[in-house]
Scaffold this motif. Structure first.
Motif, PDB file in Angstrom:
ATOM      1  N   LEU A 112       0.899  -1.166   0.000  1.00  0.00           N
ATOM      2  CA  LEU A 112       0.000   0.000   0.000  1.00  0.00           C
ATOM      3  C   LEU A 112       0.929   1.205   0.000  1.00  0.00           C
ATOM      4  CD1 LEU A 112      -3.003   0.886   0.196  1.00  0.00           C
ATOM      5  CD2 LEU A 112      -2.666   1.082   2.657  1.00  0.00           C
ATOM      6  N   LYS A 113       0.849   2.006  -1.069  1.00  0.00           N
ATOM      7  CA  LYS A 113       1.876   3.033  -1.263  1.00  0.00           C
ATOM      8  C   LYS A 113       1.283   4.425  -1.413  1.00  0.00           C
ATOM      9  CE  LYS A 113       4.847   4.473  -4.981  1.00  0.00           C
ATOM     10  NZ  LYS A 113       3.829   5.439  -5.375  1.00  0.00           N
ATOM     11  N   GLY A 114       1.830   5.374  -0.665  1.00  0.00           N
ATOM     12  CA  GLY A 114       1.463   6.776  -0.839  1.00  0.00           C
ATOM     13  C   GLY A 114       2.113   7.297  -2.114  1.00  0.00           C
ATOM     14  N   PRO A 115       1.624   8.432  -2.647  1.00  0.00           N
ATOM     15  CA  PRO A 115       2.195   8.970  -3.885  1.00  0.00           C
ATOM     16  C   PRO A 115       3.656   9.385  -3.723  1.00  0.00           C
ATOM     17  CG  PRO A 115       0.645  10.516  -2.887  1.00  0.00           C
ATOM     18  CD  PRO A 115       0.526   9.249  -2.121  1.00  0.00           C
ATOM     19  N   THR A 116       4.443   9.175  -4.765  1.00  0.00           N
ATOM     20  CA  THR A 116       5.861   9.545  -4.728  1.00  0.00           C
ATOM     21  C   THR A 116       6.134  10.610  -5.792  1.00  0.00           C
ATOM     22  OG1 THR A 116       6.104   7.494  -5.996  1.00  0.00           O
ATOM     23  CG2 THR A 116       6.887   7.447  -3.745  1.00  0.00           C
ATOM     24  N   THR A 117       6.920  11.591  -5.400  1.00  0.00           N
ATOM     25  CA  THR A 117       7.240  12.696  -6.312  1.00  0.00           C
ATOM     26  C   THR A 117       8.293  12.262  -7.332  1.00  0.00           C
ATOM     27  OG1 THR A 117       6.768  14.304  -4.582  1.00  0.00           O
ATOM     28  CG2 THR A 117       8.187  15.057  -6.390  1.00  0.00           C
ATOM     29  N   THR A 118       8.098  12.674  -8.583  1.00  0.00           N
ATOM     30  CA  THR A 118       9.147  12.504  -9.602  1.00  0.00           C
ATOM     31  C   THR A 118       9.572  13.899 -10.034  1.00  0.00           C
ATOM     32  OG1 THR A 118       8.014  10.526 -10.400  1.00  0.00           O
ATOM     33  CG2 THR A 118       9.728  11.433 -11.817  1.00  0.00           C
ATOM     34  N   PRO A 119      10.833  14.280  -9.752  1.00  0.00           N
ATOM     35  CA  PRO A 119      11.251  15.632 -10.123  1.00  0.00           C
ATOM     36  C   PRO A 119      11.203  15.829 -11.631  1.00  0.00           C
ATOM     37  CG  PRO A 119      12.950  14.480  -8.862  1.00  0.00           C
ATOM     38  CD  PRO A 119      11.909  13.471  -9.188  1.00  0.00           C
ATOM     39  N   ALA A 127       9.573   6.447  -9.440  1.00  0.00           N
ATOM     40  CA  ALA A 127       9.591   5.260  -8.569  1.00  0.00           C
ATOM     41  C   ALA A 127       8.477   4.307  -8.992  1.00  0.00           C
ATOM     42  CB  ALA A 127       9.408   5.677  -7.110  1.00  0.00           C
ATOM     43  N   ASN A 128       7.355   4.881  -9.409  1.00  0.00           N
ATOM     44  CA  ASN A 128       6.214   4.053  -9.799  1.00  0.00           C
ATOM     45  C   ASN A 128       6.503   3.202 -11.020  1.00  0.00           C
ATOM     46  OD1 ASN A 128       4.443   4.684  -7.876  1.00  0.00           O
ATOM     47  ND2 ASN A 128       2.823   5.239  -9.309  1.00  0.00           N
ATOM     48  N   VAL A 129       7.044   3.879 -12.055  1.00  0.00           N
ATOM     49  CA  VAL A 129       7.342   3.145 -13.292  1.00  0.00           C
ATOM     50  C   VAL A 129       8.337   2.024 -12.979  1.00  0.00           C
ATOM     51  CG1 VAL A 129       8.394   3.354 -15.592  1.00  0.00           C
ATOM     52  CG2 VAL A 129       6.772   5.085 -14.804  1.00  0.00           C
ATOM     53  N   PHE A 300      -1.005  -1.092  -4.342  1.00  0.00           N
ATOM     54  CA  PHE A 300      -2.272  -0.365  -4.313  1.00  0.00           C
ATOM     55  C   PHE A 300      -1.981   1.086  -3.937  1.00  0.00           C
ATOM     56  CE2 PHE A 300      -2.859  -4.791  -3.765  1.00  0.00           C
ATOM     57  CZ  PHE A 300      -3.994  -5.082  -4.492  1.00  0.00           C
ATOM     58  N   GLU A 301      -2.626   2.013  -4.654  1.00  0.00           N
ATOM     59  CA  GLU A 301      -2.342   3.422  -4.381  1.00  0.00           C
ATOM     60  C   GLU A 301      -3.496   4.312  -4.840  1.00  0.00           C
ATOM     61  OE1 GLU A 301       1.174   4.520  -6.584  1.00  0.00           O
ATOM     62  OE2 GLU A 301       0.377   3.720  -8.421  1.00  0.00           O
ATOM     63  N   ALA A 302      -3.387   5.583  -4.431  1.00  0.00           N
ATOM     64  CA  ALA A 302      -4.330   6.594  -4.915  1.00  0.00           C
ATOM     65  C   ALA A 302      -3.997   6.879  -6.371  1.00  0.00           C
ATOM     66  CB  ALA A 302      -4.153   7.862  -4.082  1.00  0.00           C
ATOM     67  N   VAL A 303      -4.947   7.424  -7.150  1.00  0.00           N
ATOM     68  CA  VAL A 303      -4.581   7.709  -8.547  1.00  0.00           C
ATOM     69  C   VAL A 303      -3.819   9.033  -8.675  1.00  0.00           C
ATOM     70  CG1 VAL A 303      -6.578   6.437  -9.436  1.00  0.00           C
ATOM     71  CG2 VAL A 303      -6.694   8.918  -9.314  1.00  0.00           C
ATOM     72  N   HIS A 304      -3.844   9.833  -7.631  1.00  0.00           N
ATOM     73  CA  HIS A 304      -3.214  11.156  -7.741  1.00  0.00           C
ATOM     74  C   HIS A 304      -1.755  11.134  -7.289  1.00  0.00           C
ATOM     75  CE1 HIS A 304      -3.511  11.473  -3.413  1.00  0.00           C
ATOM     76  NE2 HIS A 304      -4.776  11.127  -3.494  1.00  0.00           N
ATOM     77  N   GLY A 305      -1.118  12.289  -7.398  1.00  0.00           N
ATOM     78  CA  GLY A 305       0.270  12.431  -6.998  1.00  0.00           C
ATOM     79  C   GLY A 305       0.400  12.999  -5.598  1.00  0.00           C
ATOM     80  N   SER A 306       1.596  13.550  -5.312  1.00  0.00           N
ATOM     81  CA  SER A 306       1.935  13.961  -3.949  1.00  0.00           C
ATOM     82  C   SER A 306       1.456  15.376  -3.623  1.00  0.00           C
ATOM     83  CB  SER A 306       3.451  13.873  -3.786  1.00  0.00           C
ATOM     84  OG  SER A 306       4.069  14.607  -4.843  1.00  0.00           O
ATOM     85  N   ALA A 307       0.790  16.043  -4.562  1.00  0.00           N
ATOM     86  CA  ALA A 307       0.191  17.376  -4.369  1.00  0.00           C
ATOM     87  C   ALA A 307       1.141  18.353  -3.670  1.00  0.00           C
ATOM     88  CB  ALA A 307      -1.132  17.246  -3.609  1.00  0.00           C
ATOM     89  N   PRO A 308       2.320  18.614  -4.251  1.00  0.00           N
ATOM     90  CA  PRO A 308       3.295  19.476  -3.574  1.00  0.00           C
ATOM     91  C   PRO A 308       2.771  20.892  -3.308  1.00  0.00           C
ATOM     92  CG  PRO A 308       3.989  18.959  -5.834  1.00  0.00           C
ATOM     93  CD  PRO A 308       2.825  18.089  -5.542  1.00  0.00           C
ATOM     94  N   ARG A 309       1.905  21.395  -4.202  1.00  0.00           N
ATOM     95  CA  ARG A 309       1.398  22.757  -3.993  1.00  0.00           C
ATOM     96  C   ARG A 309       0.512  22.833  -2.761  1.00  0.00           C
ATOM     97  NH1 ARG A 309       1.899  23.116  -9.694  1.00  0.00           N
ATOM     98  NH2 ARG A 309      -0.001  21.921  -9.929  1.00  0.00           N
ATOM     99  N   LYS A 310      -0.157  21.739  -2.470  1.00  0.00           N
ATOM    100  CA  LYS A 310      -1.003  21.688  -1.270  1.00  0.00           C
ATOM    101  C   LYS A 310      -0.125  21.795  -0.010  1.00  0.00           C
ATOM    102  CE  LYS A 310      -5.192  19.567  -1.797  1.00  0.00           C
ATOM    103  NZ  LYS A 310      -5.770  20.878  -1.804  1.00  0.00           N
ATOM    104  N   ILE A 311       1.025  21.151  -0.052  1.00  0.00           N
ATOM    105  CA  ILE A 311       1.956  21.224   1.088  1.00  0.00           C
ATOM    106  C   ILE A 311       2.505  22.648   1.195  1.00  0.00           C
ATOM    107  CG2 ILE A 311       4.184  20.383   1.977  1.00  0.00           C
ATOM    108  CD1 ILE A 311       1.988  18.277   2.229  1.00  0.00           C
ATOM    109  N   ALA A 319      -6.029  17.297   2.801  1.00  0.00           N
ATOM    110  CA  ALA A 319      -6.098  16.373   1.652  1.00  0.00           C
ATOM    111  C   ALA A 319      -7.167  15.312   1.900  1.00  0.00           C
ATOM    112  CB  ALA A 319      -4.750  15.698   1.442  1.00  0.00           C
ATOM    113  N   ASN A 320      -7.753  14.839   0.821  1.00  0.00           N
ATOM    114  CA  ASN A 320      -8.813  13.838   0.913  1.00  0.00           C
ATOM    115  C   ASN A 320      -8.196  12.435   0.968  1.00  0.00           C
ATOM    116  OD1 ASN A 320     -11.126  12.349   0.706  1.00  0.00           O
ATOM    117  ND2 ASN A 320     -11.865  13.340  -1.157  1.00  0.00           N
ATOM    118  N   PRO A 321      -8.460  11.668   2.034  1.00  0.00           N
ATOM    119  CA  PRO A 321      -7.876  10.322   2.107  1.00  0.00           C
ATOM    120  C   PRO A 321      -8.726   9.261   1.405  1.00  0.00           C
ATOM    121  CG  PRO A 321      -9.030  10.794   4.145  1.00  0.00           C
ATOM    122  CD  PRO A 321      -9.241  11.998   3.260  1.00  0.00           C
TER     123      PRO A 321
END
Ligand code: NAD
Length: 380
Positions: A112-119, A127-129, A300-311, A319-321
């Motif tokens: 079960l994986k949280g979203p990971t940022t790709t610079p 990381a996902n690919v 298994f993961e959310a379809v979205h990314g890490s939402a850096p702008r939200k942080i 954020a919506n879990p």
């Protein structure tokens, strides 16, 4: 100079072709899968990810601990923290998935994986690919439901081939042209098509939409469509329909026709794009979860990314879990615990659709992720 470049490109192409033929041969051999209904030890890896990842994962972890309390106490299920997958960890060793983290993931059955940022830019691959490739997670499965409209869709996106297999290994004649490659294999198409039709049969669906652009991409999409129909011939009670991706994207925003679709089978890139469109129809990317399935492993993961702008804006806690909780529901179904998955689905439906006492909007005007998590736990 151009002649030399052509020769180099031809050599590069031969290398790619040989690699891909070896990959197809490995796939054709198949891999062993685990029978979770009979398993006496199931390891669920938990990786927080970046940005809003740790915030939404905290709620998923609490829900998992509650739903699986008995199994965790008896030792049948183990929740195992996976470290080393944050952006800082990945940048520090310049690896998309650090070797020890990959080994730890391979020690689990499911992740079960949280979203990971790709610079953007640079050389760090997603990381996902990488995880999809390393764990051979060939199916990306996303359900999308809008009950009031009668929408009950499920997408089977091929997850390892198409434009993604060689995405960073195209050819360039500087100043003149660039060329990328798209790969479709027999074994790769057959296994995703089989999964989609098996799902349709097991779930009483009578129609599968095969979505390609086979009129233009005659070799790759042509092969995808042909093999999908070959597989379909083993399921005479299920209608296999051909659709082109352009008209299908229009169909999904057409309320007059969209609720007639049930199961979608698509190559990688079309699946990537259209499933975000579908998630938006359901209520936004914060509402959708997805499963990445292989024969041996699943993630298994959310379809979205890490939402850096939200942080950055200080709204991370809002954020919506729901997305990662839906991913947890898919995980529970995958490990043969359908009654626990149903319990979670019913509680989520109550919290987000019927009772709605605590409403997350993704912004400060709504409840926080934690408040929603408390509400859900109360209903579980
Ligand atoms: P994003 O999905 O992170 O954000 C898109 C929009 O959706 C933003 O407005 C964001 O605030 C909003 N959003 C996302 N999740 C939400 C939630 N749970 N609740 C409320 N609002 C939410 O897309 P992006 O900005 O294009 O990508 C950011 C980073 O995430 C990139 O580095 C990208 O590579 C990565 N990414 C990772 C995954 C993954 O790990 N599976 C998937 C997609 C993108």
């Amino acid at each position: 100079m151009t002649e030399e470049m052509i020769a180099a490109a031809a050599g590069h192409f031969e290398t790619l072709l040989r690699e891909q033929l070896r990959r197809q041969a490995r796939m054709a051999q198949g891999a062993e899968s685990k029978d979770y209904a009979k398993a006496d030890h199931i390891v669920i890896g938990i990786a927080d990810g970046d940005g809003i990842g740790p915030i939404i994962m905290r709620e998923a972890r609490r829900a998992a601990e509650k739903l699986l309390r008995g199994e965790i106490a008896s030792g049948r299920v183990e929740l195992r923290e996976i470290r080393g997958l944050t952006l800082e960890d990945r940048l520090a060793c310049a690896q998309a998935v650090p070797a020890d983290a990959l080994e730890a993931v391979k020690g689990c059955d499911v992740l079960l994986k949280g979203p990971t940022t790709t610079p953007k830019g640079g050389t760090l691959e997603s990381a996902n690919v990488t995880l999809r490739r390393e764990l051979d997670l060939y199916a990306n499965v996303r359900p999308v439901c809008v009950p009031e409209e009668g929408i009950d869709w499920i997408f089977f996106r091929e997850n390892t081939e198409g434009e993604y297999a060689l995405g960073s290994r195209g050819i360039e004649i500087p100043g003149e042209l660039t060329m990328d490659f798209k790969v479709t294999t027999d074994a790769g198409t057959r296994r995703i098509a089989r999964m989609a039709f098996e799902y349709a049969r097991a779930n009483g669906k009578n129609r599968v939409a095969i979505v390609t652009k086979a009129n233009i991409m005659k070799k790759t999409d042509g092969m995808f469509s042909r093999i999908a129909h070959e597989v379909a011939s083993d399921y005479p009670d299920i209608e296999a329909e051909d659709w082109y991706i352009d008209i299908m994207t229009a169909n999904l925003v057409n309320p007059a026709v969209r609720n007639r679709f049930q199961v979608f089978l698509l190559p990688n890139l079309y699946g990537d794009i259209i499933t975000d469109e579908a998630a938006q129809i359901q209520g936004g990317v914060g509402t959708a979860g997805s499963a990445n399935l292989g024969s041996r492993y699943a993630m298994f993961e959310a379809v979205h990314g890490s939402a850096p702008r939200k942080i950055e804006s200080g709204e991370g806690d809002y954020a919506n879990p729901a997305s990662i909780l839906k991913a947890l529901e898919l995980l529970l179904r995958h490990i043969a615990m359908p009654e626990k998955a149903d319990r979670l689905a019913e509680a989520l439906h109550l919290c987000t659709e019927t009772e709605r006492r605590v409403v997350v909007t993704g912004h400060r005007d709504g409840a926080s992720c934690r408040e929603f998590g408390d509400y859900l736990l109360e209903k579980l």
